[in-house]
Design an enzyme around this catalytic site. Structure first.
Site, PDB file in Angstrom:
ATOM      1  N   ASP A  13       0.804  -1.232   0.000  1.00  0.00           N
ATOM      2  CA  ASP A  13       0.000   0.000   0.000  1.00  0.00           C
ATOM      3  C   ASP A  13       0.833   1.276   0.000  1.00  0.00           C
ATOM      4  O   ASP A  13       0.422   2.303   0.540  1.00  0.00           O
ATOM      5  CB  ASP A  13      -0.975   0.019   1.205  1.00  0.00           C
ATOM      6  CG  ASP A  13      -1.900  -1.170   1.211  1.00  0.00           C
ATOM      7  OD1 ASP A  13      -2.214  -1.676   0.113  1.00  0.00           O
ATOM      8  OD2 ASP A  13      -2.304  -1.604   2.301  1.00  0.00           O
ATOM      9  N   LYS A  16       1.870   2.233  -5.043  1.00  0.00           N
ATOM     10  CA  LYS A  16       2.443   1.689  -6.287  1.00  0.00           C
ATOM     11  C   LYS A  16       1.555   2.011  -7.487  1.00  0.00           C
ATOM     12  O   LYS A  16       2.049   2.406  -8.545  1.00  0.00           O
ATOM     13  CB  LYS A  16       2.616   0.161  -6.164  1.00  0.00           C
ATOM     14  CG  LYS A  16       3.577  -0.262  -5.072  1.00  0.00           C
ATOM     15  CD  LYS A  16       3.625  -1.763  -4.907  1.00  0.00           C
ATOM     16  CE  LYS A  16       2.379  -2.379  -4.354  1.00  0.00           C
ATOM     17  NZ  LYS A  16       2.076  -2.068  -2.941  1.00  0.00           N
ATOM     18  N   GLY A  40      -4.544  -4.197  -3.841  1.00  0.00           N
ATOM     19  CA  GLY A  40      -5.513  -3.150  -4.171  1.00  0.00           C
ATOM     20  C   GLY A  40      -4.716  -1.916  -4.546  1.00  0.00           C
ATOM     21  O   GLY A  40      -4.095  -1.311  -3.685  1.00  0.00           O
ATOM     22  N   HIS A  41      -4.667  -1.603  -5.824  1.00  0.00           N
ATOM     23  CA  HIS A  41      -3.856  -0.482  -6.305  1.00  0.00           C
ATOM     24  C   HIS A  41      -4.790   0.648  -6.742  1.00  0.00           C
ATOM     25  O   HIS A  41      -5.554   0.499  -7.701  1.00  0.00           O
ATOM     26  CB  HIS A  41      -2.944  -0.930  -7.455  1.00  0.00           C
ATOM     27  CG  HIS A  41      -1.928  -1.956  -7.020  1.00  0.00           C
ATOM     28  ND1 HIS A  41      -0.966  -2.472  -7.848  1.00  0.00           N
ATOM     29  CD2 HIS A  41      -1.713  -2.541  -5.808  1.00  0.00           C
ATOM     30  CE1 HIS A  41      -0.221  -3.323  -7.169  1.00  0.00           C
ATOM     31  NE2 HIS A  41      -0.658  -3.396  -5.940  1.00  0.00           N
ATOM     32  N   GLN A 221       1.984  -6.031  -3.140  1.00  0.00           N
ATOM     33  CA  GLN A 221       2.436  -6.124  -1.749  1.00  0.00           C
ATOM     34  C   GLN A 221       3.751  -5.331  -1.570  1.00  0.00           C
ATOM     35  O   GLN A 221       3.952  -4.350  -2.260  1.00  0.00           O
ATOM     36  CB  GLN A 221       2.594  -7.595  -1.309  1.00  0.00           C
ATOM     37  CG  GLN A 221       1.271  -8.331  -1.172  1.00  0.00           C
ATOM     38  CD  GLN A 221       0.736  -8.878  -2.470  1.00  0.00           C
ATOM     39  OE1 GLN A 221       1.433  -9.547  -3.211  1.00  0.00           O
ATOM     40  NE2 GLN A 221      -0.516  -8.606  -2.768  1.00  0.00           N
TER      41      GLN A 221
HETATM   42  P1  GDP Z   1      -0.731   0.385  -3.542  1.00  0.00           P
HETATM   43  O1  GDP Z   1      -1.346  -0.892  -3.098  1.00  0.00           O
HETATM   44  O2  GDP Z   1       0.724   0.458  -3.266  1.00  0.00           O
HETATM   45  O3  GDP Z   1      -1.058   0.735  -4.970  1.00  0.00           O
HETATM   46  O4  GDP Z   1      -1.394   1.529  -2.636  1.00  0.00           O
HETATM   47  P2  GDP Z   1      -2.950   1.658  -2.234  1.00  0.00           P
HETATM   48  O5  GDP Z   1      -3.726   2.129  -3.388  1.00  0.00           O
HETATM   49  O6  GDP Z   1      -3.422   0.428  -1.545  1.00  0.00           O
HETATM   50  O7  GDP Z   1      -2.867   2.746  -1.083  1.00  0.00           O
HETATM   51  C1  GDP Z   1      -2.324   3.993  -1.295  1.00  0.00           C
HETATM   52  C2  GDP Z   1      -3.387   5.048  -0.920  1.00  0.00           C
HETATM   53  O8  GDP Z   1      -2.746   6.316  -0.825  1.00  0.00           O
HETATM   54  C3  GDP Z   1      -4.439   5.209  -1.983  1.00  0.00           C
HETATM   55  O9  GDP Z   1      -5.641   5.590  -1.368  1.00  0.00           O
HETATM   56  C4  GDP Z   1      -3.899   6.350  -2.857  1.00  0.00           C
HETATM   57  O10 GDP Z   1      -4.914   7.055  -3.536  1.00  0.00           O
HETATM   58  C5  GDP Z   1      -3.254   7.210  -1.817  1.00  0.00           C
HETATM   59  N1  GDP Z   1      -2.062   7.979  -2.248  1.00  0.00           N
HETATM   60  C6  GDP Z   1      -1.095   7.634  -3.119  1.00  0.00           C
HETATM   61  N2  GDP Z   1      -0.121   8.572  -3.146  1.00  0.00           N
HETATM   62  C7  GDP Z   1      -0.499   9.532  -2.275  1.00  0.00           C
HETATM   63  C8  GDP Z   1       0.102  10.760  -1.829  1.00  0.00           C
HETATM   64  O11 GDP Z   1       1.198  11.140  -2.225  1.00  0.00           O
HETATM   65  N3  GDP Z   1      -0.584  11.474  -0.896  1.00  0.00           N
HETATM   66  C9  GDP Z   1      -1.785  11.071  -0.399  1.00  0.00           C
HETATM   67  N4  GDP Z   1      -2.364  11.852   0.507  1.00  0.00           N
HETATM   68  N5  GDP Z   1      -2.372   9.938  -0.790  1.00  0.00           N
HETATM   69  C10 GDP Z   1      -1.730   9.164  -1.703  1.00  0.00           C
HETATM   70  P1  IMO Z   2      -0.924  -4.152  -2.262  1.00  0.00           P
HETATM   71  O1  IMO Z   2      -0.473  -4.713  -3.582  1.00  0.00           O
HETATM   72  C1  IMO Z   2      -1.068  -4.563   2.081  1.00  0.00           C
HETATM   73  C2  IMO Z   2      -1.193  -8.633   3.694  1.00  0.00           C
HETATM   74  C3  IMO Z   2      -2.471  -9.081   4.388  1.00  0.00           C
HETATM   75  C4  IMO Z   2      -1.910 -10.083   5.383  1.00  0.00           C
HETATM   76  C5  IMO Z   2      -0.779 -10.733   4.602  1.00  0.00           C
HETATM   77  C6  IMO Z   2      -1.149 -12.037   3.930  1.00  0.00           C
HETATM   78  O2  IMO Z   2      -2.212  -3.432  -2.311  1.00  0.00           O
HETATM   79  O3  IMO Z   2       0.183  -3.394  -1.621  1.00  0.00           O
HETATM   80  P2  IMO Z   2      -2.729 -12.765   1.919  1.00  0.00           P
HETATM   81  O4  IMO Z   2      -4.074 -12.279   1.508  1.00  0.00           O
HETATM   82  O5  IMO Z   2      -1.668 -12.537   0.899  1.00  0.00           O
HETATM   83  O6  IMO Z   2      -2.757 -14.163   2.431  1.00  0.00           O
HETATM   84  O7  IMO Z   2      -2.348 -11.853   3.198  1.00  0.00           O
HETATM   85  O8  IMO Z   2      -0.390  -9.798   3.616  1.00  0.00           O
HETATM   86  N1  IMO Z   2      -1.386  -8.128   2.312  1.00  0.00           N
HETATM   87  C7  IMO Z   2      -1.302  -6.829   1.973  1.00  0.00           C
HETATM   88  N2  IMO Z   2      -1.117  -5.742   2.734  1.00  0.00           N
HETATM   89  N3  IMO Z   2      -1.136  -4.443   0.733  1.00  0.00           N
HETATM   90  C8  IMO Z   2      -1.282  -5.547  -0.043  1.00  0.00           C
HETATM   91  O9  IMO Z   2      -1.219  -5.490  -1.394  1.00  0.00           O
HETATM   92  C9  IMO Z   2      -1.419  -6.798   0.574  1.00  0.00           C
HETATM   93  N4  IMO Z   2      -1.596  -8.063   0.120  1.00  0.00           N
HETATM   94  C10 IMO Z   2      -1.561  -8.856   1.198  1.00  0.00           C
HETATM   95  O10 IMO Z   2      -3.116  -8.005   5.019  1.00  0.00           O
HETATM   96  O11 IMO Z   2      -1.345  -9.409   6.478  1.00  0.00           O
HETATM   97 MG    MG Z   3      -2.865  -1.576  -1.841  1.00  0.00          MG
END
Ligand code: GDP
Ligand code: IMO
Ligand code: MG
Length: 421
Positions: A13, A16, A40-41, A221
């Protein structure tokens, strides 16, 4: 041309999706190489927010091909929902999405096993997203799995039901649980997916590279969730690191080019497991609130803590990171002091290396604080002003200690909320 890599340097998270979407205009092909719908991207486009789980984050750039690679595990139901969700906002993926033949399939019974296994662990549960990831990779390495290419074979249904039967017996070992079976929806989704492009990932990518195409591998991840190098056993079941690109896509190690590591300006973790810089005070609450730290896949609140330099250094080393994008820097606008974990004390000794097992807790962390910049980085960016001195001091310290440049600073979730230094 080499394959550039983009990976999460922490516990996932890191943002990415946003950075891949930003970089995608410079690439011809974007590929996911591991993980599945546990990811979840999040991307903000003109149509608003969209969360991708299986499809690469280059999908909003119509000039890119997006490949779901061999190392990914696919839940047909989630993938269909994702494709239909994109269609609803006017994104047609029929021409620029490709699905690798060797990617493994997540069956409903894999999700059943995931849930049964977690329930049996009680307080020691991993905190899985319950998307069936672990059991699917277990079947892959156990040589029982069904692959995407198998959906076109005449004995596919037979193999599905025989595997399901095996899983139900296995589930009994954990203890039976209530589960909503949705085999029919699963098969309907398989039929739906049959019209999309299937590809032999390794030939397609190597030919693309020979033709001079630019390829970006998108990680899911983060390093600390890697099956080998993460905080085992509180990890996911795939190699989230650069090495996973070669096995997940079928490209040679010599083909790897730039490795872009994504790190938040602080740290978060969803699910169970050790988190050395975790905050249990008002600072942690402030990070969660300002950063809106709730999981993009499960909606669970994310645990929050300071950026951990020792942990980041480890991630840079394992992955050969050549540059870093620092996301969510804007969240730190509101802090008087910006704190990081600078070193650990392990058995009474100062250490800049991670201990063998972060679960053991025979360590403490040493903090270092920087003066906060106390202004809106987003406005600095909009006005084209130079970054505040306090910010430069902080970022230069990180660059020096990580021995890696940080040219990209993200200052908001939006596409354009970026500063390139
Ligand atoms: P990922 O899994 O690495 O793609 O990240 P996620 O989408 O799960 O979580 C990142 C969260 O931070 C999302 O809600 C994005 O919209 C938000 N986000 C990304 N970059 C920034 C930033 O520079 N500032 C803020 N405030 N939010 C951001
Ligand atoms: P992105 O790509 C954050 C965490 C779960 C749990 C552990 C194992 O959005 O960064 P699993 O479902 O793989 O058996 O879970 O890994 N986890 C993540 N945490 N971002 C993710 O993906 C994750 N994918 C799995 O919360 O602790
Ligand atoms: Mg994510």
């Amino acid at each position: 041309m080499p394959v550039d890599v983009l990976i999460g340097l922490q516990w996932g998270d890191e943002g990415k999706g946003k950075i891949v979407d930003y970089l995608a205009n410079n690439y011809d092909v974007i590929c996911r190489f591991q993980g599945g719908p546990n990811a979840g991207h999040t991307i903000y486009t003109d149509s608003g927010k969209f969360v991708l789980h299986t499809i690469p984050s280059g999908i909003f750039r119509s000039n890119t091909i997006n490949v779901i690679g061999n190392g990914v595990v696919i839940d047909p139901i989630t993938l269909r929902k994702e494709i239909l969700g994109l269609k609803e906002i006017g994104v047609d993926v029929s021409q620029n999405l490709m699905i690798a033949q060797k990617a493994h399939l997540i069956l409903p019974s894999h999700r059943y096993l995931d849930a049964a296994s977690e329930a049996s662990k009680g307080t020691a549960k991993i905190g899985s997203t319950l998307r069936g990831i672990g059991p699917t990779y277990m079947d892959k390495t156990g040589r029982n799995g069904l692959r995407y290419g198998d959906i076109f074979r005449s004995n596919f249904k037979e193999r599905y039901f025989s595997l399901k039967e095996k899983h139900i017996k296995l589930g009994d070992v954990h203890g039976a649980i209530d589960f909503e079976w949705n085999d029919e929806e699963w098969f309907d989704s398989i039929e739906f997916l049959k019209s999309f492009k299937v590809v032999n990932c390794e030939y397609f990518l190597n030919k693309s590279l020979d033709e001079g195409k630019k390829v970006l591998a998108e990680g899911a991840q983060g390093v600390m969730l890697d099956i080998d190098y993460g905080t085992y056993p509180y990890v996911t079941s795939s190699n989230t690191i650069t090495a996973g690109v070669c096995t997940g896509l079928g490209v040679a190690p010599s083909q790897i080019g730039d490795v872009i590591g994504i790190s938040k300006a602080y740290c978060t973790r969803v699910g169970s497991g050790p988190f050395p810089s975790e905050l249990f005070d008002h600072h942690g609450e402030k990070l969660q609130e300002l950063g809106n730290e709730f999981g993009a896949t499960t909606g669970r609140p994310r645990r929050c803590g300071w950026l951990d330099l020792v942990q980041l250094k480890y991630s840079v080393m394992i992955n050969g990171v050549t540059k870093i994008a620092l996301t969510k820097s804007d969240v730190m606008d509101h802090f008087d002091n910006i704190t990081i974990v600078d070193s650990y004390n392990i058995d009474g000794q100062v250490s800049h290396e991670l201990p063998y097992d972060l679960c053991d807790e025979n360590y403490t962390t040493n903090l270092k604080s920087f003066k906060g910049w106390k202004c809106k980085l987003e406005e600095v960016q909009k006005n084209g002003e130079p970054l505040p001195n306090a910010f430069e001091t902080y970022i230069t310290y990180l660059e020096k200690n990580l021995n890696t440049p940080i040219p990209i600073i993200s200052v908001g979730p939006g596409r354009d909320e970026l500063i390139v230094r």
